[in-house]
Design a protein around this motif. Structure first.
Motif, PDB file in Angstrom:
ATOM      1  N   PRO A  34       0.842  -1.204   0.000  1.00  0.00           N
ATOM      2  CA  PRO A  34       0.000   0.000   0.000  1.00  0.00           C
ATOM      3  C   PRO A  34       0.875   1.251   0.000  1.00  0.00           C
ATOM      4  CG  PRO A  34      -0.621  -1.519   1.772  1.00  0.00           C
ATOM      5  CD  PRO A  34       0.643  -2.038   1.188  1.00  0.00           C
ATOM      6  N   LEU A  35       0.331   2.319  -0.546  1.00  0.00           N
ATOM      7  CA  LEU A  35       1.082   3.563  -0.697  1.00  0.00           C
ATOM      8  C   LEU A  35       1.619   4.073   0.641  1.00  0.00           C
ATOM      9  CD1 LEU A  35       1.809   5.117  -3.206  1.00  0.00           C
ATOM     10  CD2 LEU A  35      -0.084   6.670  -2.716  1.00  0.00           C
ATOM     11  N   ASN A  36       0.771   3.966   1.685  1.00  0.00           N
ATOM     12  CA  ASN A  36       1.239   4.470   2.985  1.00  0.00           C
ATOM     13  C   ASN A  36       2.422   3.669   3.521  1.00  0.00           C
ATOM     14  OD1 ASN A  36      -0.404   2.263   3.436  1.00  0.00           O
ATOM     15  ND2 ASN A  36      -1.097   2.994   5.435  1.00  0.00           N
ATOM     16  N   VAL A  37       2.451   2.379   3.210  1.00  0.00           N
ATOM     17  CA  VAL A  37       3.594   1.548   3.640  1.00  0.00           C
ATOM     18  C   VAL A  37       4.848   1.975   2.882  1.00  0.00           C
ATOM     19  CG1 VAL A  37       4.543  -0.812   3.668  1.00  0.00           C
ATOM     20  CG2 VAL A  37       2.167  -0.433   4.296  1.00  0.00           C
ATOM     21  N   LEU A  38       4.682   2.176   1.584  1.00  0.00           N
ATOM     22  CA  LEU A  38       5.834   2.603   0.770  1.00  0.00           C
ATOM     23  C   LEU A  38       6.368   3.935   1.289  1.00  0.00           C
ATOM     24  CD1 LEU A  38       4.577   1.717  -2.841  1.00  0.00           C
ATOM     25  CD2 LEU A  38       6.528   0.686  -1.671  1.00  0.00           C
ATOM     26  N   ARG A  39       5.421   4.850   1.555  1.00  0.00           N
ATOM     27  CA  ARG A  39       5.856   6.183   2.030  1.00  0.00           C
ATOM     28  C   ARG A  39       6.583   6.072   3.358  1.00  0.00           C
ATOM     29  NH1 ARG A  39       0.716   9.305   0.299  1.00  0.00           N
ATOM     30  NH2 ARG A  39       1.299   9.829  -1.821  1.00  0.00           N
ATOM     31  N   ALA A  40       5.999   5.315   4.282  1.00  0.00           N
ATOM     32  CA  ALA A  40       6.615   5.180   5.608  1.00  0.00           C
ATOM     33  C   ALA A  40       7.994   4.524   5.526  1.00  0.00           C
ATOM     34  CB  ALA A  40       5.696   4.362   6.518  1.00  0.00           C
ATOM     35  N   SER A  41       8.199   3.725   4.470  1.00  0.00           N
ATOM     36  CA  SER A  41       9.491   3.028   4.307  1.00  0.00           C
ATOM     37  C   SER A  41      10.480   3.847   3.484  1.00  0.00           C
ATOM     38  CB  SER A  41       9.300   1.674   3.611  1.00  0.00           C
ATOM     39  OG  SER A  41       8.263   0.967   4.192  1.00  0.00           O
ATOM     40  N   GLY A  42      10.022   4.995   3.015  1.00  0.00           N
ATOM     41  CA  GLY A  42      10.913   5.841   2.206  1.00  0.00           C
ATOM     42  C   GLY A  42      11.162   5.272   0.827  1.00  0.00           C
ATOM     43  N   VAL A  43      10.219   4.460   0.339  1.00  0.00           N
ATOM     44  CA  VAL A  43      10.418   3.844  -0.982  1.00  0.00           C
ATOM     45  C   VAL A  43       9.490   4.505  -1.994  1.00  0.00           C
ATOM     46  CG1 VAL A  43      10.250   1.703  -2.331  1.00  0.00           C
ATOM     47  CG2 VAL A  43      11.069   1.625   0.039  1.00  0.00           C
ATOM     48  N   GLU A  44      10.084   4.998  -3.057  1.00  0.00           N
ATOM     49  CA  GLU A  44       9.293   5.568  -4.136  1.00  0.00           C
ATOM     50  C   GLU A  44       9.614   4.771  -5.398  1.00  0.00           C
ATOM     51  OE1 GLU A  44       8.371  10.003  -5.779  1.00  0.00           O
ATOM     52  OE2 GLU A  44       9.644   9.810  -4.021  1.00  0.00           O
ATOM     53  N   LEU A  45       8.687   3.892  -5.759  1.00  0.00           N
ATOM     54  CA  LEU A  45       8.974   3.002  -6.900  1.00  0.00           C
ATOM     55  C   LEU A  45       9.136   3.798  -8.179  1.00  0.00           C
ATOM     56  CD1 LEU A  45       6.644  -0.075  -6.204  1.00  0.00           C
ATOM     57  CD2 LEU A  45       9.107   0.141  -5.808  1.00  0.00           C
ATOM     58  N   GLY A  46      10.147   3.454  -8.920  1.00  0.00           N
ATOM     59  CA  GLY A  46      10.435   4.208 -10.140  1.00  0.00           C
ATOM     60  C   GLY A  46      11.378   5.367  -9.861  1.00  0.00           C
ATOM     61  N   GLN A  47      11.555   5.714  -8.566  1.00  0.00           N
ATOM     62  CA  GLN A  47      12.471   6.796  -8.209  1.00  0.00           C
ATOM     63  C   GLN A  47      13.706   6.238  -7.504  1.00  0.00           C
ATOM     64  OE1 GLN A  47      12.183  10.059  -9.046  1.00  0.00           O
ATOM     65  NE2 GLN A  47      10.398   9.432 -10.220  1.00  0.00           N
ATOM     66  N   ASN A  48      13.515   5.809  -6.267  1.00  0.00           N
ATOM     67  CA  ASN A  48      14.712   5.278  -5.574  1.00  0.00           C
ATOM     68  C   ASN A  48      14.795   3.748  -5.584  1.00  0.00           C
ATOM     69  OD1 ASN A  48      12.709   4.781  -3.771  1.00  0.00           O
ATOM     70  ND2 ASN A  48      13.642   5.839  -2.026  1.00  0.00           N
ATOM     71  N   TYR A  49      13.790   3.082  -6.084  1.00  0.00           N
ATOM     72  CA  TYR A  49      13.880   1.627  -6.376  1.00  0.00           C
ATOM     73  C   TYR A  49      13.017   1.358  -7.609  1.00  0.00           C
ATOM     74  CZ  TYR A  49      14.204  -3.379  -6.166  1.00  0.00           C
ATOM     75  OH  TYR A  49      14.460  -4.674  -6.510  1.00  0.00           O
ATOM     76  N   PRO A  50      13.561   0.602  -8.590  1.00  0.00           N
ATOM     77  CA  PRO A  50      12.822   0.447  -9.848  1.00  0.00           C
ATOM     78  C   PRO A  50      11.511  -0.331  -9.720  1.00  0.00           C
ATOM     79  CG  PRO A  50      15.011  -0.587  -9.950  1.00  0.00           C
ATOM     80  CD  PRO A  50      14.839  -0.097  -8.566  1.00  0.00           C
ATOM     81  N   LYS A  51      10.613   0.007 -10.654  1.00  0.00           N
ATOM     82  CA  LYS A  51       9.411  -0.834 -10.805  1.00  0.00           C
ATOM     83  C   LYS A  51       9.862  -2.125 -11.470  1.00  0.00           C
ATOM     84  CE  LYS A  51       6.236   2.993 -11.326  1.00  0.00           C
ATOM     85  NZ  LYS A  51       5.595   3.911 -12.231  1.00  0.00           N
ATOM     86  N   PRO A  52       9.101  -3.222 -11.315  1.00  0.00           N
ATOM     87  CA  PRO A  52       9.536  -4.491 -11.936  1.00  0.00           C
ATOM     88  C   PRO A  52       9.739  -4.338 -13.437  1.00  0.00           C
ATOM     89  CG  PRO A  52       7.630  -4.843 -10.525  1.00  0.00           C
ATOM     90  CD  PRO A  52       7.843  -3.367 -10.580  1.00  0.00           C
ATOM     91  N   ILE A  53      10.835  -4.871 -13.920  1.00  0.00           N
ATOM     92  CA  ILE A  53      11.186  -4.755 -15.336  1.00  0.00           C
ATOM     93  C   ILE A  53      10.152  -5.442 -16.223  1.00  0.00           C
ATOM     94  CG2 ILE A  53      12.718  -6.778 -15.227  1.00  0.00           C
ATOM     95  CD1 ILE A  53      14.542  -5.388 -17.244  1.00  0.00           C
ATOM     96  N   ILE A  54       9.522  -6.482 -15.697  1.00  0.00           N
ATOM     97  CA  ILE A  54       8.475  -7.202 -16.438  1.00  0.00           C
ATOM     98  C   ILE A  54       7.536  -7.851 -15.432  1.00  0.00           C
ATOM     99  CG2 ILE A  54       9.851  -9.329 -16.684  1.00  0.00           C
ATOM    100  CD1 ILE A  54       8.529  -9.717 -19.428  1.00  0.00           C
TER     101      ILE A  54
END
Ligand SMILES: Cc1cc2nc3c(=O)[nH]c(=O)nc-3n(C[C@H](O)[C@H](O)[C@H](O)COP(=O)(O)OP(=O)(O)OC[C@H]3O[C@@H](n4cnc5c(N)ncnc54)[C@H](O)[C@@H]3O)c2cc1C
Length: 639
Positions: free
Chosen positions: A448-468
């Motif tokens: 969930p977005l709130n979990v990502l935010r609380a973990s400091g993870v921004e997919l596509g920014q500081n950790y990639p989205k899955p390549i496939i």
């Protein structure tokens, strides 16, 4: 003691103990130990940075040991090993040259040619088994064919008589004197100035050298072997022996490893310790896989560039350098894969399970040619070993009759939960995911977005989205398999024996061509010095039988049925990545008959240049998951 003056040609047998070539020379008279470094002859299998670092440390260590016995190790850098040997022979008026066997495709050819030449010149040459429990030409089935699956091979080995270890090393060496153009260890150029800071880090974790290998073996046998069967699935930490670099460079005698483990097994069996017994069985099986890797390369000399199973010749690889780069950099968006690739880059080592996961990802999810991955591992592993590397990549990519099936695609998310249940391995290597809760760490895209935010993870920014996406990858893999079957069937219909070379056309600009000398396939006359124990080359084998059957993997029935529907939708146009000239199937046992065909084939191992150039790098998956090893089911390298 005799009066011979013998050149001991060290290669990947960098030890004093149980070194048959050194022991024979020492018994015979004076010795001239030499290490010849010939980058030109290494060709595309020039070792990578970490591997060269290990080699350098190990050579220094060996030189010190030889010095304490009375002889120094002479280092020579050259463009021609043969010329260097001839120079040494002249300098010391040598009566004999001795060395221990190697079985990789480059060494097999080179050693055979050198031996022939020296014998022609009237120089006595003798070679020994210093690397294996059994020579690859000693283990055949009842029909005198080579095995093409691991289990029967290993069973046969376990029932054979083994040469005992000669644990007492020479206590003194008489040096043979002579003036040659030698150089210092630094002048060999195994490590350049720029590499030294990164290499220094390796020294904190690893201690190359044969006496350190001995200590590592003792520590493993005393402290860890007992729990090997329980711990070996743990991907972080030192759950396995960590002996692979020592074994690769011959700093440890494999006979000694085997016999030490067997002694433990017998004593645990007497105590009724079934856990210990099982652990030794599994550990010895791992040693058996190393034996099998050499066995395959020797008996099927084409396997460094073509899978043992011919159908892979028709596989429509997606030779995409951008995907290859993303995989190498550990930016696929699949945490377990990325963690593994970053560990590899930072340390030059990975657990067998992680090797299986990252290599399967490259082949099954990205459809990258297995040979690219093999070459990348070769360039980056501390224990880079051509035969083990080939076996590993063929095992995961459907190239072996008893390896993973090509259609098997494990979900990295499920593998993460299984092999890194707390997410510790991922956190160690991906600091950007360090604060992700364990529940999401192997599939952050579902968090969930709130979990990502609380973990400091921004997919596509500081950790990639899955390549496939995994489902898309499955669909593409299935389509590729049907395309492969279609191409295979078309080729069979066209001409009964026309099969494609496993050619991957490289769509990057720079291509490295494989230029393995062809002598292995040429059926040369046996060289005069051959004795029962001498090095054999595949072309000299007389075990071939034209009727011998090639290994075949049966298609899964469900896939065939699905295929009838899918084949209609899949375009069977001739894929430009597949050529039409395979003579394959110099199977083991009929390698002789097919050898002549092989000798005319054009070798086509090509990998994008950036694979070898480490400077491009920015950083230092179903329940079916590998039961092979524990269940005893076939499975070459399941770990
Ligand atoms: C894709 C792929 C590539 C690989 N490339 C290499 C390589 O370049 N060099 C290399 O030494 N190993 C390679 N392996 C095999 C294996 O991963 C390593 O040998 C093992 O992880 C080394 O760790 P260890 O010494 O702690 O192993 P342990 O489990 O303690 O095993 C003891 C020894 O047995 C041998 N061994 C164990 N597993 C295998 C195996 N699956 N195949 C062949 N030999 C084995 C090794 O010599 C190892 O040191 C590869 C495996 C895969 C799947």
């Amino acid at each position: 003691m005799g009066s011979n003056r013998t050149i001991v040609w060290f290669r990947r047998d960098l030890r004093i103990e149980d070194n048959p070539a050194l022991a024979a020379a020492a018994r015979d008279g004076s010795v001239f130990p030499v290490y010849i470094w010939c980058p030109k002859e290494e060709q595309q299998f020039y070792p990578g940075r970490v591997s060269r670092w290990w080699l350098k440390q190990s050579l220094v260590h060996l030189d010190q040991s030889l010095k304490s016995l009375g002889a120094r190790l002479v280092f020579i850098k050259t463009d021609s090993t043969l010329n260097a040997l001839l120079e040494c022979i002249n300098a010391i008026q040598a009566t004999k040259v001795v060395f221990n066997h190697l079985y990789d495709p480059v060494s097999l050819v080179r050693d055979h040619n050198i031996k022939e030449k020296l014998v022609e010149l009237g120089i006595s040459v003798k070679s020994y088994n210093g690397d294996l429990l059994y020579e690859p030409w000693e283990v055949y089935n009842d029909k005198r064919h080579a095995f093409t699956t691991f289990n029967p091979f290993w069973q046969k080995c376990l029932h054979k008589q083994m040469e005992p270890v000669s644990l007492i090393p020479p206590w003194q060496l008489i040096p043979a004197e002579g003036k040659v153009e030698k150089c210092s260890i630094e002048d060999l150029g195994l490590e350049n100035e720029l590499e030294k800071p990164s290499n220094a880090l390796l020294g904190r974790a690893w201690s190359p050298g044969w006496s350190n290998a001995d200590k590592a073996l003792t520590e493993f046998m005393d402290k860890h072997l007992l729990h090997y069967s329980m711990n070996k699935q743990k991907v972080g930490g030192d759950s396995t022996s960590l002996l692979s670099p020592y074994l690769h460079f011959g700093e440890l005698s494999v006979r000694k490893v085997f016999q030490t483990a067997r002694v433990k097994q017998i004593s645990w069996a007497n105590e009724g310790n079934s856990v210990g017994e099982e652990s030794v069985t599994l550990f010895l099986r791992a040693i058996g896989l190393r034996e099998y890797s050499r066995y395959l390369c020797f008996n099927f000399p084409f396997t460094h560039e073509r899978a043992l199973l011919g159908h892979l010749s028709f596989f429509p690889w997606n030779a995409d350098p951008a995907n290859f780069k993303t995989w190498r950099q550990g930016r696929t968006g699949y945490p377990l894969v990325d963690a593994g690739m970053r560990e590899l880059w930072a340390t030059g080592w990975m657990h067998n399970r992680i090797r299986i996961i990252v290599s399967s990802f490259a082949v099954k999810m990205l459809l990258l040619p297995w040979k690219w991955g093999m070459k990348y591992f070769w360039d980056t592993l501390l224990d880079a070993d051509l035969e083990c590397d080939i076996l590993g990549w063929q095992y995961i990519s459907g190239g072996l009759p008893d390896g993973h099936e090509l259609e098997r695609l494990d979900d990295p998310e499920i593998l993460g939960a299984k092999f890194d249940p707390e997410g510790e391995y991922v956190r160690q290597w991906l600091p950007e995911l360090a604060r992700m809760p364990t529940e999401w760490i192997h599939h952050p895209w579902n968090a969930p977005l709130n979990v990502l935010r609380a973990s400091g993870v921004e997919l596509g920014q500081n950790y990639p989205k899955p390549i496939i996406d995994i489902d898309l990858a499955r669909e593409r893999l299935t389509q590729a398999i049907f395309k492969m079957w279609g191409a295979e069937a078309a080729a069979k219909a066209g001409s009964s024996d026309a099969r494609d070379d496993e050619v991957v056309v490289d769509n990057s600009h720079s291509i490295e061509n494989l230029d393995i000398p062809k002598a292995v396939f040429q059926g040369k006359a046996p060289c005069a010095s051959i004795s029962a124990n001498d090095q054999k080359v595949p072309a000299l084998q007389a075990v071939q039988d034209p009727k011998n059957e090639l290994p075949i993997r049966k298609r899964r029935k469900c896939m065939e049925e699905n295929g009838k529907n899918l084949e209609n939708s899949v375009n069977h146009e001739n894929d430009s990545r597949v050529s039409n000239a395979d003579q394959d199937t110099c199977s083991t046992a009929d390698s002789s008959s097919s050898k002549k065909q092989c000798s005319t084939s054009t070798y086509s191992f090509s990998v994008p240049q950036q694979c070898s150039s480490s400077s491009n790098l920015k950083w230092p998956w179903q329940e079916q998951v590998d039961m092979e090893q524990s269940s005893g089911k076939d499975g070459a390298t399941g770990g």
